[in-house]
Write a protein that holds these residues in place. Structure first.
Motif, PDB file in Angstrom:
ATOM      1  N   ALA A 189       0.841  -1.205   0.000  1.00 19.01           N
ATOM      2  CA  ALA A 189       0.000   0.000   0.000  1.00 19.01           C
ATOM      3  C   ALA A 189       0.873   1.251   0.000  1.00 19.01           C
ATOM      4  CB  ALA A 189      -0.918   0.000   1.218  1.00 19.01           C
ATOM      5  N   GLU A 190       1.977   1.167   0.724  1.00 22.85           N
ATOM      6  CA  GLU A 190       2.884   2.300   0.815  1.00 22.85           C
ATOM      7  C   GLU A 190       3.484   2.611  -0.549  1.00 22.85           C
ATOM      8  OE1 GLU A 190       5.959   1.517   3.619  1.00 22.85           O
ATOM      9  OE2 GLU A 190       5.951   3.571   4.340  1.00 22.85           O
ATOM     10  N   ALA A 191       3.776   1.572  -1.317  1.00 17.80           N
ATOM     11  CA  ALA A 191       4.383   1.768  -2.636  1.00 17.80           C
ATOM     12  C   ALA A 191       3.318   2.104  -3.678  1.00 17.80           C
ATOM     13  CB  ALA A 191       5.140   0.512  -3.043  1.00 17.80           C
ATOM     14  N   MET A 192       2.067   1.750  -3.391  1.00 19.80           N
ATOM     15  CA  MET A 192       0.967   1.962  -4.330  1.00 19.80           C
ATOM     16  C   MET A 192       1.305   1.433  -5.724  1.00 19.80           C
ATOM     17  SD  MET A 192      -1.710   2.840  -2.958  1.00 19.80           S
ATOM     18  CE  MET A 192      -2.816   3.572  -4.153  1.00 19.80           C
ATOM     19  N   ASP A 193       1.852   0.234  -5.767  1.00 15.19           N
ATOM     20  CA  ASP A 193       2.152  -0.371  -7.055  1.00 15.19           C
ATOM     21  C   ASP A 193       0.962  -1.229  -7.506  1.00 15.19           C
ATOM     22  OD1 ASP A 193       2.295  -2.457  -5.294  1.00 15.19           O
ATOM     23  OD2 ASP A 193       4.463  -2.705  -5.443  1.00 15.19           O
ATOM     24  N   ALA A 212      -4.301  -4.387  -6.696  1.00 13.46           N
ATOM     25  CA  ALA A 212      -5.019  -5.660  -6.726  1.00 13.46           C
ATOM     26  C   ALA A 212      -5.489  -6.043  -5.323  1.00 13.46           C
ATOM     27  CB  ALA A 212      -4.122  -6.748  -7.304  1.00 13.46           C
ATOM     28  N   LEU A 213      -4.586  -5.828  -4.358  1.00 16.33           N
ATOM     29  CA  LEU A 213      -4.890  -6.172  -2.972  1.00 16.33           C
ATOM     30  C   LEU A 213      -6.048  -5.310  -2.447  1.00 16.33           C
ATOM     31  CD1 LEU A 213      -3.848  -7.886  -0.620  1.00 16.33           C
ATOM     32  CD2 LEU A 213      -2.314  -6.011  -0.030  1.00 16.33           C
ATOM     33  N   LEU A 214      -5.976  -4.023  -2.729  1.00 13.67           N
ATOM     34  CA  LEU A 214      -7.004  -3.104  -2.231  1.00 13.67           C
ATOM     35  C   LEU A 214      -8.348  -3.381  -2.888  1.00 13.67           C
ATOM     36  CD1 LEU A 214      -4.655  -0.030  -2.184  1.00 13.67           C
ATOM     37  CD2 LEU A 214      -5.740  -1.036  -0.175  1.00 13.67           C
ATOM     38  N   ASP A 215      -8.319  -3.705  -4.168  1.00 17.42           N
ATOM     39  CA  ASP A 215      -9.549  -4.106  -4.861  1.00 17.42           C
ATOM     40  C   ASP A 215     -10.189  -5.293  -4.148  1.00 17.42           C
ATOM     41  OD1 ASP A 215      -9.519  -2.251  -6.817  1.00 17.42           O
ATOM     42  OD2 ASP A 215      -8.751  -3.562  -8.398  1.00 17.42           O
ATOM     43  N   ALA A 216      -9.342  -6.276  -3.862  1.00 18.43           N
ATOM     44  CA  ALA A 216      -9.848  -7.525  -3.300  1.00 18.43           C
ATOM     45  C   ALA A 216     -10.406  -7.321  -1.900  1.00 18.43           C
ATOM     46  CB  ALA A 216      -8.726  -8.566  -3.277  1.00 18.43           C
ATOM     47  N   THR A 236       5.722  14.407  -3.182  1.00 16.18           N
ATOM     48  CA  THR A 236       5.439  13.744  -4.454  1.00 16.18           C
ATOM     49  C   THR A 236       5.207  12.254  -4.258  1.00 16.18           C
ATOM     50  OG1 THR A 236       7.776  13.378  -4.805  1.00 16.18           O
ATOM     51  CG2 THR A 236       6.841  15.346  -5.793  1.00 16.18           C
ATOM     52  N   GLY A 237       5.581  11.763  -3.116  1.00 21.83           N
ATOM     53  CA  GLY A 237       5.498  10.326  -2.870  1.00 21.83           C
ATOM     54  C   GLY A 237       4.094   9.900  -2.545  1.00 21.83           C
ATOM     55  N   GLY A 238       4.017   8.764  -1.888  1.00 22.61           N
ATOM     56  CA  GLY A 238       2.717   8.141  -1.753  1.00 22.61           C
ATOM     57  C   GLY A 238       1.813   8.649  -0.661  1.00 22.61           C
ATOM     58  N   LEU A 239       2.324   9.361   0.329  1.00 19.42           N
ATOM     59  CA  LEU A 239       1.537   9.471   1.555  1.00 19.42           C
ATOM     60  C   LEU A 239       0.096   9.903   1.348  1.00 19.42           C
ATOM     61  CD1 LEU A 239       1.118   9.429   4.612  1.00 19.42           C
ATOM     62  CD2 LEU A 239       1.427  11.870   4.490  1.00 19.42           C
ATOM     63  N   SER A 240      -0.093  10.974   0.589  1.00 19.85           N
ATOM     64  CA  SER A 240      -1.448  11.503   0.515  1.00 19.85           C
ATOM     65  C   SER A 240      -2.382  10.434  -0.031  1.00 19.85           C
ATOM     66  CB  SER A 240      -1.479  12.754  -0.343  1.00 19.85           C
ATOM     67  OG  SER A 240      -0.920  12.472  -1.603  1.00 19.85           O
ATOM     68  N   ARG A 241      -1.847   9.575  -0.871  1.00 17.35           N
ATOM     69  CA  ARG A 241      -2.671   8.485  -1.378  1.00 17.35           C
ATOM     70  C   ARG A 241      -2.576   7.247  -0.501  1.00 17.35           C
ATOM     71  NH1 ARG A 241      -0.152   8.147  -6.978  1.00 17.35           N
ATOM     72  NH2 ARG A 241      -0.279  10.301  -7.631  1.00 17.35           N
ATOM     73  N   ARG A 254      -6.597   0.934 -16.083  1.00 24.21           N
ATOM     74  CA  ARG A 254      -5.741   0.575 -14.971  1.00 24.21           C
ATOM     75  C   ARG A 254      -4.311   1.092 -15.178  1.00 24.21           C
ATOM     76  NH1 ARG A 254      -6.495  -3.019 -11.272  1.00 24.21           N
ATOM     77  NH2 ARG A 254      -8.309  -1.828 -10.787  1.00 24.21           N
ATOM     78  N   ALA A 255      -4.196   2.409 -15.293  1.00 22.34           N
ATOM     79  CA  ALA A 255      -2.859   2.968 -15.449  1.00 22.34           C
ATOM     80  C   ALA A 255      -2.101   2.781 -14.150  1.00 22.34           C
ATOM     81  CB  ALA A 255      -2.955   4.444 -15.793  1.00 22.34           C
ATOM     82  N   PRO A 256      -0.906   2.205 -14.190  1.00 25.39           N
ATOM     83  CA  PRO A 256      -0.171   2.012 -12.939  1.00 25.39           C
ATOM     84  C   PRO A 256       0.223   3.352 -12.338  1.00 25.39           C
ATOM     85  CG  PRO A 256       1.221   1.440 -14.815  1.00 25.39           C
ATOM     86  CD  PRO A 256      -0.151   1.757 -15.359  1.00 25.39           C
ATOM     87  N   LEU A 257       0.197   3.417 -11.023  1.00 22.84           N
ATOM     88  CA  LEU A 257       0.633   4.632 -10.349  1.00 22.84           C
ATOM     89  C   LEU A 257       2.163   4.661 -10.357  1.00 22.84           C
ATOM     90  CD1 LEU A 257      -1.935   4.344  -7.481  1.00 22.84           C
ATOM     91  CD2 LEU A 257      -1.914   6.117  -9.218  1.00 22.84           C
ATOM     92  N   PRO A 258       2.746   5.844 -10.246  1.00 21.78           N
ATOM     93  CA  PRO A 258       4.208   5.924 -10.311  1.00 21.78           C
ATOM     94  C   PRO A 258       4.868   5.120  -9.197  1.00 21.78           C
ATOM     95  CG  PRO A 258       3.255   8.027  -9.633  1.00 21.78           C
ATOM     96  CD  PRO A 258       2.128   7.162 -10.052  1.00 21.78           C
TER      97      PRO A 258
END
Lengths: 313, 149
Positions: A28-32, A37-41, A123-128, B7-11
């Motif tokens: 979740a931290e990396a938001m990759d 997929a995990l969050l969807d599930a 610019t990183g992930g936190l806000s998301r 499903r555009a991947p996030l950076p």
């Protein structure tokens, strides 16, 4: 969503596997893609936890208060998932995450799960990422999910949109009440907490906050101003948060609040995804328009507008 | 939800190395641990600092929840021959064998060797330069991440 079988990591998180949750939070931290997929599930399993946010300027005693609030929930037999966010260095990206230090006894409790995040720059992930991390803790089945954030600004707003009840903590050292008002902290508060209440200036601060609330336009919920000395007792804060929680449960207020919060998060995400897609492969266009603005052939705003026109054509 | 296009991947940004810095045992000397924590942070790592008197159980619970790459234990009480093997054992039990276990303190050379043989990483004594520690953790974590990827 329900047609595909759950990925094994999602299933493990739902089963209460703490190690899987630890790994899931890293995703979740990396938001990759894996995180998405995990969050969807797990989305269908969110919404059961009571979500609490504690925020305020650095050094006011948030972690110590959070400890007290966690302890009070534990005394009632509730399990607690905690996300503690500390600032990352904008220069090195490094961070010193000290909340486990402050929450020593609680962090060791098997029914408390504590995860620290570095804010990893704007610019990183936190806000998301932080709201999604709360979703994961929620899906993992904790009765209470508590997020604590340091710093000021956008982060606090993000906390507000993903927590059911937000406590804003101030202390006599954190500047006067006007500072807090400037920082936009007061308006996101469901509970205002003046910590270090035995120190000089605390009572004046609490009174100033009450005065501000008196002058604010009438709202269905007036945030109580509570006084605490976190090292001794956080009961007043715990009780005020509980009272807000009870109030939310009346007349479907909580559904309305969560819907509004999700709308805010949706907007942020759509924003990010749109920008991502529309700007993909457009570096040359951006360079050209920036060059025109730099050479004064167009104003910057005109360059931006024409870039948008060109992208959408 | 599995439609292909939107499903555009996030950076994606490189994940900083995450290290748990803990003081185990009953001694209250945490200056060394704090110096190390700060040096690792300044090297761009995310350092979870747990503070004093951590039991092996608390250390491994923290490592699991925080999903760290490495654990650094500072130990000046002489309990190293119990603490390190116990942490190692718990790490295995919790599926955390990939986590680098390192540390420092006043630890006799022969004990260091025995612990290394048991699977503990390098242990650093007084006078260690923080740059050596940083390089060691960076190198080890890179190897372990590549191995588990």
């Amino acid at each position: 969503m329900s047609t595909t079988p759950l990925p094994p990591d999602a299933e493990a998180i739902l089963r209460g596997d703490r190690r899987a949750l630890g790994k899931g939070l890293t995703c979740a931290e990396a938001m990759d893609d894996e995180a998405l997929a995990l969050l969807d599930a797990l989305w269908g399993s969110t919404g059961r936890a009571r979500r609490i946010g504690i925020t305020g300027p650095p050094g006011v005693g948030k972690s110590t208060l959070a400890s007290g609030v966690i302890r009070a929930h534990r005394a009632l037999g509730r399990s607690v998932g905690v996300l503690a966010v500390d600032p990352s260095s904008p220069l090195t990206g490094g961070a010193l995450l000290g909340d486990r230090h402050r929450m020593g006894a609680e962090a060791g409790d098997p029914n408390v799960f504590l995860r620290s995040f570095g804010s990893r720059g704007s610019t990183g992930g936190l806000s998301r990422a932080a709201p999604f991390a709360l979703d994961l803790l929620d899906a993992a089945g904790f009765d209470v999910v508590l997020v604590e954030t340091a710093g000021v600004g956008q982060t606090e707003i993000e906390v507000a949109t993903s927590a059911d009840s937000v406590a804003v903590v101030l202390s006599p050292e954190s500047g006067d009440a006007v500072q807090a008002m400037k920082a936009g902290l007061i308006e996101i508060a469901d509970v205002l907490c003046v910590n270090k209440a035995d120190r000089e200036g605390a009572e004046a601060m609490a009174e100033a906050l009450e005065g501000m609330l008196d002058r604010a336009p009438p709202a269905p919920w007036r945030p109580p101003v509570v006084r605490t000395r976190a090292l001794e007792d956080a009961t007043a804060l715990f009780e005020a948060l509980e009272a807000h929680g009870t109030w939310l449960l009346e007349g479907g207020r909580i559904e309305e609040r969560r819907r509004r919060g999700l709308r805010g998060r949706l907007r942020t995400l759509v924003h990010a995804l749109l920008a991502e897609r529309l700007l993909a492969g457009r570096d040359a266009l951006l360079d050209a328009r920036a060059g025109e603005a730099a050479g004064k052939r167009r104003s910057l705003l005109d360059a931006a507008r024409s870039t948008v026109e060109e992208i959408l054509r | 939800m599995s439609a292909p296009s939107p499903r555009a991947p996030l950076p994606r940004s490189p994940r900083p190395i995450r290290v748990l810095v803990a003081k185990a045992g009953l001694d209250g000397h945490d200056r060394g641990a704090k110096v190390v924590a700060q040096a690792l942070r300044d090297a761009g790592m995310e350092v979870v600092y747990t503070g004093l008197r951590q039991t092996p159980e608390m250390i491994v619970k923290a490592a699991s929840e925080e999903d760290v790459d490495a654990i650094g234990i500072s130990l000046l009480s002489g309990a190293h021959m119990t603490v390190f093997p116990r942490v190692l054992e718990l790490l295995k039990e919790h599926g955390l064998s990939h986590v680098l276990l390192t540390g420092g303190g006043v630890i006799p050379e022969k004990d260091c060797e025995a612990l290394r043989a048991a699977g503990v990483g390098m242990l650093f004594g007084p006078g260690t330069r923080t740059s050596d520690l940083i390089q060691y953790i960076q190198r080890e974590v890179a190897l372990r991440r590549a191995h588990s990827a």
